[in-house]
Write a protein that holds these residues in place. Structure first.
Motif, PDB file in Angstrom:
ATOM      1  N   LEU A  76     -73.599  26.988 -40.781  1.00  0.00           N
ATOM      2  CA  LEU A  76     -72.760  26.409 -41.809  1.00  0.00           C
ATOM      3  C   LEU A  76     -73.480  25.316 -42.582  1.00  0.00           C
ATOM      4  O   LEU A  76     -73.564  25.339 -43.814  1.00  0.00           O
ATOM      5  CB  LEU A  76     -71.511  25.835 -41.123  1.00  0.00           C
ATOM      6  N   LYS A  77     -74.011  24.332 -41.842  1.00  0.00           N
ATOM      7  CA  LYS A  77     -74.448  23.108 -42.508  1.00  0.00           C
ATOM      8  C   LYS A  77     -75.911  23.105 -42.902  1.00  0.00           C
ATOM      9  O   LYS A  77     -76.333  22.296 -43.715  1.00  0.00           O
ATOM     10  CB  LYS A  77     -74.179  21.910 -41.590  1.00  0.00           C
ATOM     11  N   VAL A  78     -76.691  23.984 -42.270  1.00  0.00           N
ATOM     12  CA  VAL A  78     -78.095  24.006 -42.648  1.00  0.00           C
ATOM     13  C   VAL A  78     -78.367  25.161 -43.606  1.00  0.00           C
ATOM     14  O   VAL A  78     -79.272  25.092 -44.419  1.00  0.00           O
ATOM     15  CB  VAL A  78     -78.986  24.093 -41.392  1.00  0.00           C
ATOM     16  N   VAL A  79     -77.549  26.207 -43.520  1.00  0.00           N
ATOM     17  CA  VAL A  79     -77.825  27.382 -44.356  1.00  0.00           C
ATOM     18  C   VAL A  79     -76.768  27.555 -45.434  1.00  0.00           C
ATOM     19  O   VAL A  79     -77.052  27.443 -46.633  1.00  0.00           O
ATOM     20  CB  VAL A  79     -77.910  28.656 -43.488  1.00  0.00           C
ATOM     21  N   LEU A  80     -75.539  27.779 -44.999  1.00  0.00           N
ATOM     22  CA  LEU A  80     -74.531  28.255 -45.933  1.00  0.00           C
ATOM     23  C   LEU A  80     -74.145  27.198 -46.967  1.00  0.00           C
ATOM     24  O   LEU A  80     -74.211  27.447 -48.188  1.00  0.00           O
ATOM     25  CB  LEU A  80     -73.297  28.695 -45.122  1.00  0.00           C
ATOM     26  N   ILE A  81     -73.747  26.028 -46.475  1.00  0.00           N
ATOM     27  CA  ILE A  81     -73.272  25.011 -47.409  1.00  0.00           C
ATOM     28  C   ILE A  81     -74.370  24.544 -48.364  1.00  0.00           C
ATOM     29  O   ILE A  81     -74.138  24.434 -49.563  1.00  0.00           O
ATOM     30  CB  ILE A  81     -72.627  23.837 -46.643  1.00  0.00           C
ATOM     31  N   PRO A  82     -75.602  24.274 -47.863  1.00  0.00           N
ATOM     32  CA  PRO A  82     -76.654  23.926 -48.829  1.00  0.00           C
ATOM     33  C   PRO A  82     -76.851  24.994 -49.884  1.00  0.00           C
ATOM     34  O   PRO A  82     -77.025  24.676 -51.070  1.00  0.00           O
ATOM     35  CB  PRO A  82     -77.891  23.767 -47.948  1.00  0.00           C
ATOM     36  N   ILE A  83     -76.795  26.295 -49.468  1.00  0.00           N
ATOM     37  CA  ILE A  83     -76.958  27.358 -50.472  1.00  0.00           C
ATOM     38  C   ILE A  83     -75.836  27.275 -51.486  1.00  0.00           C
ATOM     39  O   ILE A  83     -76.058  27.335 -52.708  1.00  0.00           O
ATOM     40  CB  ILE A  83     -76.984  28.737 -49.782  1.00  0.00           C
ATOM     41  N   LEU A  84     -74.627  27.130 -50.971  1.00  0.00           N
ATOM     42  CA  LEU A  84     -73.482  27.016 -51.877  1.00  0.00           C
ATOM     43  C   LEU A  84     -73.667  25.847 -52.840  1.00  0.00           C
ATOM     44  O   LEU A  84     -73.408  25.968 -54.038  1.00  0.00           O
ATOM     45  CB  LEU A  84     -72.197  26.804 -51.068  1.00  0.00           C
ATOM     46  N   LEU A  85     -74.118  24.704 -52.272  1.00  0.00           N
ATOM     47  CA  LEU A  85     -74.286  23.516 -53.116  1.00  0.00           C
ATOM     48  C   LEU A  85     -75.362  23.740 -54.167  1.00  0.00           C
ATOM     49  O   LEU A  85     -75.194  23.367 -55.337  1.00  0.00           O
ATOM     50  CB  LEU A  85     -74.647  22.304 -52.249  1.00  0.00           C
ATOM     51  N   HIS A  86     -76.468  24.395 -53.743  1.00  0.00           N
ATOM     52  CA  HIS A  86     -77.531  24.676 -54.706  1.00  0.00           C
ATOM     53  C   HIS A  86     -76.986  25.534 -55.839  1.00  0.00           C
ATOM     54  O   HIS A  86     -77.249  25.267 -57.013  1.00  0.00           O
ATOM     55  CB  HIS A  86     -78.687  25.393 -54.014  1.00  0.00           C
ATOM     56  N   ARG A  87     -76.254  26.559 -55.454  1.00  0.00           N
ATOM     57  CA  ARG A  87     -75.700  27.454 -56.500  1.00  0.00           C
ATOM     58  C   ARG A  87     -74.747  26.676 -57.384  1.00  0.00           C
ATOM     59  O   ARG A  87     -74.721  26.856 -58.598  1.00  0.00           O
ATOM     60  CB  ARG A  87     -74.999  28.641 -55.850  1.00  0.00           C
ATOM     61  N   LEU A  88     -73.974  25.808 -56.752  1.00  0.00           N
ATOM     62  CA  LEU A  88     -72.998  25.031 -57.501  1.00  0.00           C
ATOM     63  C   LEU A  88     -73.685  24.171 -58.560  1.00  0.00           C
ATOM     64  O   LEU A  88     -73.308  24.191 -59.747  1.00  0.00           O
ATOM     65  CB  LEU A  88     -72.229  24.150 -56.524  1.00  0.00           C
ATOM     66  N   ILE A  89     -74.740  23.420 -58.129  1.00  0.00           N
ATOM     67  CA  ILE A  89     -75.347  22.524 -59.109  1.00  0.00           C
ATOM     68  C   ILE A  89     -76.121  23.303 -60.161  1.00  0.00           C
ATOM     69  O   ILE A  89     -76.269  22.860 -61.288  1.00  0.00           O
ATOM     70  CB  ILE A  89     -76.243  21.458 -58.449  1.00  0.00           C
ATOM     71  N   ASP A  90     -76.592  24.528 -59.784  1.00  0.00           N
ATOM     72  CA  ASP A  90     -77.229  25.369 -60.802  1.00  0.00           C
ATOM     73  C   ASP A  90     -76.217  25.792 -61.846  1.00  0.00           C
ATOM     74  O   ASP A  90     -76.462  25.711 -63.055  1.00  0.00           O
ATOM     75  CB  ASP A  90     -77.823  26.612 -60.139  1.00  0.00           C
ATOM     76  N   ARG A  91     -75.083  26.261 -61.351  1.00  0.00           N
ATOM     77  CA  ARG A  91     -74.064  26.766 -62.274  1.00  0.00           C
ATOM     78  C   ARG A  91     -73.513  25.655 -63.131  1.00  0.00           C
ATOM     79  O   ARG A  91     -73.226  25.839 -64.313  1.00  0.00           O
ATOM     80  CB  ARG A  91     -72.933  27.415 -61.475  1.00  0.00           C
ATOM     81  N   LEU A  92     -73.356  24.481 -62.506  1.00  0.00           N
ATOM     82  CA  LEU A  92     -72.835  23.346 -63.267  1.00  0.00           C
ATOM     83  C   LEU A  92     -73.916  22.690 -64.110  1.00  0.00           C
ATOM     84  O   LEU A  92     -73.637  21.831 -64.943  1.00  0.00           O
ATOM     85  CB  LEU A  92     -72.275  22.285 -62.316  1.00  0.00           C
ATOM     86  N   ASN A  93     -75.176  23.102 -63.819  1.00  0.00           N
ATOM     87  CA  ASN A  93     -76.314  22.559 -64.550  1.00  0.00           C
ATOM     88  C   ASN A  93     -76.443  21.038 -64.376  1.00  0.00           C
ATOM     89  O   ASN A  93     -76.626  20.304 -65.347  1.00  0.00           O
ATOM     90  CB  ASN A  93     -76.213  22.920 -66.033  1.00  0.00           C
ATOM     91  N   VAL A  94     -76.284  20.616 -63.134  1.00  0.00           N
ATOM     92  CA  VAL A  94     -76.470  19.191 -62.864  1.00  0.00           C
ATOM     93  C   VAL A  94     -77.615  18.994 -61.886  1.00  0.00           C
ATOM     94  O   VAL A  94     -77.705  17.974 -61.227  1.00  0.00           O
ATOM     95  CB  VAL A  94     -75.201  18.539 -62.277  1.00  0.00           C
ATOM     96  N   ARG A  95     -78.517  20.008 -61.830  1.00  0.00           N
ATOM     97  CA  ARG A  95     -79.550  19.991 -60.820  1.00  0.00           C
ATOM     98  C   ARG A  95     -80.395  18.719 -60.862  1.00  0.00           C
ATOM     99  O   ARG A  95     -80.696  18.109 -59.854  1.00  0.00           O
ATOM    100  CB  ARG A  95     -80.446  21.215 -61.041  1.00  0.00           C
ATOM    101  N   TRP A  96     -80.791  18.314 -62.038  1.00  0.00           N
ATOM    102  CA  TRP A  96     -81.703  17.170 -62.163  1.00  0.00           C
ATOM    103  C   TRP A  96     -80.962  15.904 -62.570  1.00  0.00           C
ATOM    104  O   TRP A  96     -81.559  14.957 -62.994  1.00  0.00           O
ATOM    105  CB  TRP A  96     -82.809  17.484 -63.152  1.00  0.00           C
ATOM    106  N   ASP A  97     -79.661  15.972 -62.464  1.00  0.00           N
ATOM    107  CA  ASP A  97     -78.917  14.802 -62.918  1.00  0.00           C
ATOM    108  C   ASP A  97     -79.296  13.569 -62.133  1.00  0.00           C
ATOM    109  O   ASP A  97     -79.397  13.608 -60.913  1.00  0.00           O
ATOM    110  CB  ASP A  97     -77.409  15.038 -62.754  1.00  0.00           C
TER     111      ASP A  97
END
Lengths: 226, 316, 667
Positions: A76-97
């Motif tokens: 959950l916390k090392v694989v799934l959620i980080p992946i979800l978060l990465h996808r989230l910030i990509d989609r929201l385009n806040v990666r380098w914010d």
């Protein structure tokens, strides 16, 4: 039993302290961190140290259900959620914010005060507990408080979510350290809750952005009734 | 009186530091060049540079006061003493009781104050700018360093560096979470104190962001050589102190003079690995804005404080 | 004759010098060349007698002065002898300097100044000798008044009058608190002698009340937060020798008062008193050092640095009280030794620095850092001697400031065994803050020295600056050598301080230190911690000499003098150097929340752009102005009573009389 086993066991007990300290330092680093991407990395690391600590406790106390909960935590916390978060910030385009926030040194000073407070609070409680890692209760409490502090001082939605997740890390660790883990059913339930929480928050964030064209949670202040 | 073995190890340490410090600088530069896909300047380049500078005449500004001319010697003397009391090879050091960890931090401060005063002496804008920045780094790095050393002192119940290392190196292996946190803080401080990326870039001149180079802009000839050598000694001393505190294995204890024979290759190997890591840090990080530096150092300072608190909580 | 008699003769000698000064009111030469050097000789004698008295038994005396049946009781014990030593040793240097300093007089005629100066010295000496509350308060007030007149020596300047008024006001509010404290201490016996107070055992509540009153009263004199506001105004306003005397010596009488009441007159201590002193001291030290780093007036910078040092002293004393309350006497002795060491070390280096600014002020007429610079070449004597003071003040080895800092940090490192877990957690944080203060002090001092003495002269007139006169130099040399000697030979002085800690808490660290040899300073065991300034200095010097010798022998010693590199921009002037404001800018930025700034920024269209930044104190606006407004409002209410008609005033008297009569009858 090998002749070196007692020594290894002492070392392993000490390593629980080490992982706990790592948890605390990572929580502290999150407070000082501006970049969202680095925040996610730090969160992943925190999850990893949590998994390691759980595994060590499981080995030392010989409780099999802790192995399962370590596995769940890992997935959950090392694989799934980080992946979800990465996808989230990509989609929201806040990666380098880079987020501007409340004066970082001041926040860290408040953090130190919280750490002292938590350590003091935990010292008498730890005396009651018979668990092998009772000294770490204060550290777990401090991590929870620090993550809470992080949620308060952040202005954007994604770091707040990360703060929430890291708080859950602290709570989980407290449970493992103080009582050698919760019943399996409760743990599964919490894991499921966190996952669903992330999904809902993700959807929620998209909605915030649609509405306000920004993820700044200060916009939510407008929602109250005039 | 001082036993012969202590005298020998003391002398050996000083000579080793003076001789090998530029080599460490050269090694770090070489690793960095490799990592950055450049061709490296050769391992012995720092020695050649020192030799060249010593041969050149010193150009001193007309408006300079004697402080400007004695500062390089004082800085060099301070760094030599630092290398003498840091247990690089052996903990059997006759000079070690003269200065404990607090005096060690004081020595760094003394050198810093003199180099800053010398930079202000000429009255050029760059000099004062450099002095101001150096003191800015110093006032945060010093207490952070002191706290790092204190967390080791609390574990070993001693503030003498030699005794700390002696205790850490010659006891059953144990994990100290407080030392782990202190180690992170120490890395931060060491980067800042030795003018390394991400705080300062030793490879650039005349940028508005430079710190160390701005301080010594007016120096030339033998004065510059001494300062460069002192900088190399500082890097060497910091590396050795870090290695001795956090990876103390292989350092000879008191009464085992033969262990020195093993200690030298072990130290060189550890330094070589440390140099690679330093070059790696310098390569993967970007230099930060000047006003992020106080934040960076404040983080180090607070980490060191946390290390102390963790020690008080866990007793380890 | 006993020590005390000699001391009284010498103090009488000071008063006599003051009277001679009145007779020779305007004979500047006589006052400066004869009276002040004589005062210095007396001070030196006082220091010598105090030193010998320190190792002797306490002596008492009764002076037939004062009111009938209420004579002055005096007592000379270890604590008073130690502070007399400080007064005498620092006073000697300051008096010698003053002999060369007061040339034309500073507004007040020199003879009058001489009287005020010597009365000030004498009253300080008598304050530490007083053995009853009555003598103490009379001397305390004499000290406050004489220093008030000295501060306002140049009373034609409105700012100085204002500073003097503020000083007098705070001093008196403090004095009231001290008086009340003595009232609590005598515990309704009506006997105000210290011997009686020692005999009383107060309940914890009353003891705490007395302690709090003493902290307030002496804190006001010492400049503890939030009662510090007078200090940065009054110390710079005074002539430099007076600033030196106030900062270096007078503040220490407040420390004496705290120690006398906290350890001697009150016989039991509570742990939270120590925590309170620790917190107050820490806040004061941090405040003082941050403000000192951003000042642009050289004497104000030093005044704030004094606040910082007083804060450190309070931290040391607080730690001592804390340990003592928990029965850890050896540690308490260590912390108190650190504080007492700092007392004398600060007396030397701060006097030295203030006198140095006096020489600079005389030579240039400038106090603002923005108009100084490059004086090292014009005034090498003052420059090098002040450099020693600067290094000592920054707490750098091997000078005196470092020894005190070292001892203080050592006492923190032993603190993990306190029975209170909360304190155990706080102590490392306090130690970290102390380290931060020490490092910031270095920042402020580099700024102080660099901007005044290094760089190029910022004004044309600085080129005519003259070095200090012979007498001034002698004073500076005395104080500078004090810094060096105290830094290099800590063990003998610790032996002297041991007498004081023996008196206060019944134990000391000197025997351990002596067992470890005179060369190494080791408060417990050699394994635990040791420091040897002499070896330190010797090795550093050896390395420096070897480096010089080898470089010159193996290579060459050629030097070419050339103009400094101008980055290809030839039109540079000395005004383009970094300023004091510039040097303090990072500190201003980092500690912005603690500092109140008023900026005047130029607009792009200004003909003559002006950049101006004024540093102010939050506390002044948050605490003092509201108090002042409330007082004024209250005074206006009282003013309503004033009708200006005589009948009404008579009515007030009449009513008061009636009420009093009623009270008498009721009894």
């Amino acid at each position: 039993m090998f002749f070196w086993e007692p020594e290894v066991n002492t070392l392993l007990t000490q390593s629980i302290n080490l992982f706990a300290t790592g948890l605390l330092v990572l929580a502290f680093a999150m407070i000082a961190q501006r970049r969202i991407l680095t925040l996610i990395h730090l969160f992943t690391l925190q999850g990893a140290s949590l998994v390691a600590a759980t595994l060590v406790v499981a080995y030392l106390t010989d409780q099999h259900h802790l192995y399962y909960s370590a596995a769940i935590t890992f997935v959950l916390k090392v694989v799934l959620i980080p992946i979800l978060l990465h996808r989230l910030i990509d989609r929201l385009n806040v990666r380098w914010d880079v987020e501007t926030l409340f004066n970082i040194p001041t926040t860290m000073l408040i953090g130190i005060v919280l750490v002292i407070f938590a350590f003091n609070l935990a010292t008498p409680i730890a005396g009651l507990s018979a668990s092998i890692a009772r000294g770490t209760l204060g550290i777990a409490l401090a991590s929870v408080l620090l993550s809470f502090l992080m949620m308060i001082v952040r202005a954007k939605a994604v770091p707040q979510v990360i703060g929430f997740l890291s708080m859950e890390n602290g709570l989980f660790f407290a449970a493992t350290a103080a009582t050698s883990g919760m019943p399996m059913l409760v743990e599964l339930g919490i894991a499921f809750d966190v996952l669903v929480g992330i999904l809902i928050l993700g959807v929620f964030m998209f909605q915030i952005r649609e509405q306000f064209d920004s993820l700044d949670i200060r916009h939510l202040e407008k929602l109250k009734e005039e | 009186m001082i036993p012969l073995s202590g005298f020998v190890s003391q002398l050996l340490e000083i000579i080793l530091a003076l001789a090998f410090a530029p080599l460490l600088t050269g090694w770090v530069n070489q690793c960095r060049a490799w990592l950055q896909n450049r061709s490296a300047p050769g391992l012995l380049q720092p020695y050649r540079a020192l030799h060249k500078l010593f041969n050149k005449e010193s150009v001193v500004a007309e408006s300079a006061s004697p402080i400007f001319r004695i500062a390089p010697y004082i800085v060099f003397g301070c760094m030599a003493l630092v290398c003498a009391i840091a247990p690089t090879l052996s903990t059997d050091l006759p000079l070690a009781p003269a200065a404990d960890t607090i005096a060690l931090v004081g020595l760094f401060a003394l050198a810093r104050v003199f180099i800053s005063l010398a930079a202000m002496d000429i009255g050029t804008s760059f000099g004062t700018l450099g002095a101001r920045r150096e003191m800015l780094i110093g006032f945060l790095a010093e207490p952070a360093l002191l706290m790092v050393l204190f967390s080791a002192s609390l574990i070993t119940q001693s503030t003498s560096l030699a005794n700390i290392v002696e205790t850490l190196a010659h006891q059953p292996f144990a994990i100290y979470p407080s030392l782990a946190v202190a180690g992170v803080a120490f890395t931060f401080v060491a980067l800042a104190e030795n003018a390394r990326v991400p705080v300062d870039n030793p490879a650039t001149h005349l940028e508005l962001t430079m710190i160390h180079e701005a301080l010594i802009l007016e120096y030339s000839g033998r004065h510059l050589a001494l300062i460069e050598w002192a900088a190399a000694l500082k890097l060497f001393a910091y590396s050795c102190i870090g290695l001795a505190l956090f990876f103390p294995w292989g350092i000879a204890g008191a009464g085992t003079p033969l262990a020195m024979i093993v200690a030298i290759p072990v130290l060189l190997a550890k330094l070589a690995i440390g140099g690679v890591l330093l070059a790696l840090i310098e390569t993967i990080n970007a230099k930060m804005r000047l006003f992020r530096v106080p934040e960076f150092l404040a983080t180090a300072f607070l980490l060191a404080v946390i290390a102390l608190l963790v020690h008080v909580l866990l007793g380890a | 004759m006993a020590h005390l008699d000699w001391i009284l003769v010498l103090v009488g000698g000071w008063l006599g010098l003051g009277l001679l000064g009145i007779l020779a009111l305007r004979h500047t030469d006589f006052v400066a060349r004869v009276l002040f050097p004589a005062g210095a000789a007396i001070a030196l004698g006082l220091a010598a007698i105090a030193l010998s008295a320190l190792f002797d038994d306490p002596e008492t005396a009764v002076l037939p002065l004062g009111l009938p049946n209420l004579p002055f009781h005096l007592r000379l014990d270890g604590l008073s002898a130690y502070f007399l030593l400080v007064i005498g040793a620092a006073g000697a240097g300051i008096s010698v300097f003053a002999a060369g300093y007061f040339r034309q007089g500073e507004g007040t005629p020199p003879g009058l100044l001489c009287l005020e100066y010597h009365v000030f010295l004498a009253s300080m000496a008598l304050v530490v000798l007083a053995d009853d509350a009555y003598a103490f308060m009379v001397m305390w007030e004499t000290m406050a008044l004489s220093s008030f007149f000295l501060v306002t020596a140049n009373h034609r300047v409105p700012a100085i009058r204002q500073a003097g008024f503020l000083y007098l006001l705070v001093a008196h509010i403090g004095a009231i608190a001290i008086l009340l404290c003595f009232g609590v201490l005598q515990a309704n016996t009506g006997d105000y002698s210290f011997a009686n107070m020692r005999a009383q055992s107060l309940s914890p509540l009353w003891a705490s009340a007395a302690f709090l009153l003493a902290t307030f009263g002496f804190g006001a004199k010492a400049g503890i937060l939030p009662l510090h506001v007078w200090l940065p105004e009054a110390h710079p306003a005074a002539p430099s020798p007076v600033s030196a005397l106030m900062s270096g010596v007078m503040l220490k009488t407040a420390i004496y008062g705290i120690l006398r009441i906290g350890f001697d007159l009150l016989n039991a201590q509570l742990w939270w008193w120590g925590a309170l002193l620790l917190a107050l001291g820490l806040a004061t030290a941090l405040f003082g050092v941050v403000f000192s780093a951003v000042q642009t007036d050289m004497k104000r910078l030093l005044a704030y640095s004094s606040i910082e040092n007083i804060g450190l002293l309070f931290v040391g004393i607080g730690l001592g009280v804390l340990f003592n309350a928990y029965g850890m006497h050896a540690l308490s002795a260590l912390a108190l030794t650190a504080a007492l060491y700092h007392v004398i070390s600060h007396a030397f280096f701060k006097s030295l620095l203030f006198l140095g600014t006096g020489s600079v002020l005389h030579a240039t007429g400038e106090r603002s850092l923005g108009k100084l610079g490059g004086l090292m070449r014009r005034m090498p004597w003052v420059g090098w001697l002040v450099l020693i003071g600067v290094l000592a003040s920054s707490g750098l080895p091997p000078l005196s400031g470092f020894v005190a800092e070292w001892l203080l940090l050592q006492s923190f490192l032993f603190t993990t065994e306190l029975p209170n877990s909360f304190l155990n957690m706080l102590v490392p944080v306090v130690a970290a803050a102390i380290a931060l203060v020490a490092a910031l002090a270095g920042y402020a001092m580099v700024k102080f020295f660099g901007v005044i003495f290094l760089g190029q002269p910022r004004e044309a007139k600085l080129a005519e600056a003259q070095d200090a006169s012979l007498l001034e130099r002698a004073g500076l040399i005395w104080l500078a050598s004090g810094c060096v000697v105290l830094g290099l030979f800590p063990v003998p002085l610790i032996g002297a301080i041991d007498r004081v800690t023996q008196l206060l808490i019944g134990t000391g660290i000197a025997s351990t230190v002596r067992n470890n040899g005179w060369l190494l300073l080791a408060p417990t065991t050699l394994e635990r911690a040791s420091y040897s300034p002499l070896i330190f200095l010797a090795v550093t010097c050896l390395a420096v000499l070897l480096a010089v010798l080898l470089v010159h022998r193996l290579y060459h010693g050629r030097v070419r003098f050339a103009p400094p590199w101008d980055c290809g921009y030839p039109a540079q002037t000395a005004r383009m150097q970094d300023t004091a404001e510039g040097f303090g800018q990072p500190i201003r930025q980092i500690f912005e929340p603690f500092i109140r700034m008023r900026r005047e920024l130029p607009s792009p269209f200004d003909e003559k752009p002006i950049y101006h930044v004024r540093i102010e104190d939050h506390l002044w606006h948050w605490l003092y102005l509201p108090i002042a407004r409330t007082t004024e409002r209250f005074a206006r209410l009282v003013g309503r009573l004033q009708q200006g008609r005589i009948a009404i005033y008579l009515l007030y008297s009449f009513l008061t009389l009636l009420v009093l009569l009623l009270v008498v009858v009721a009894k």
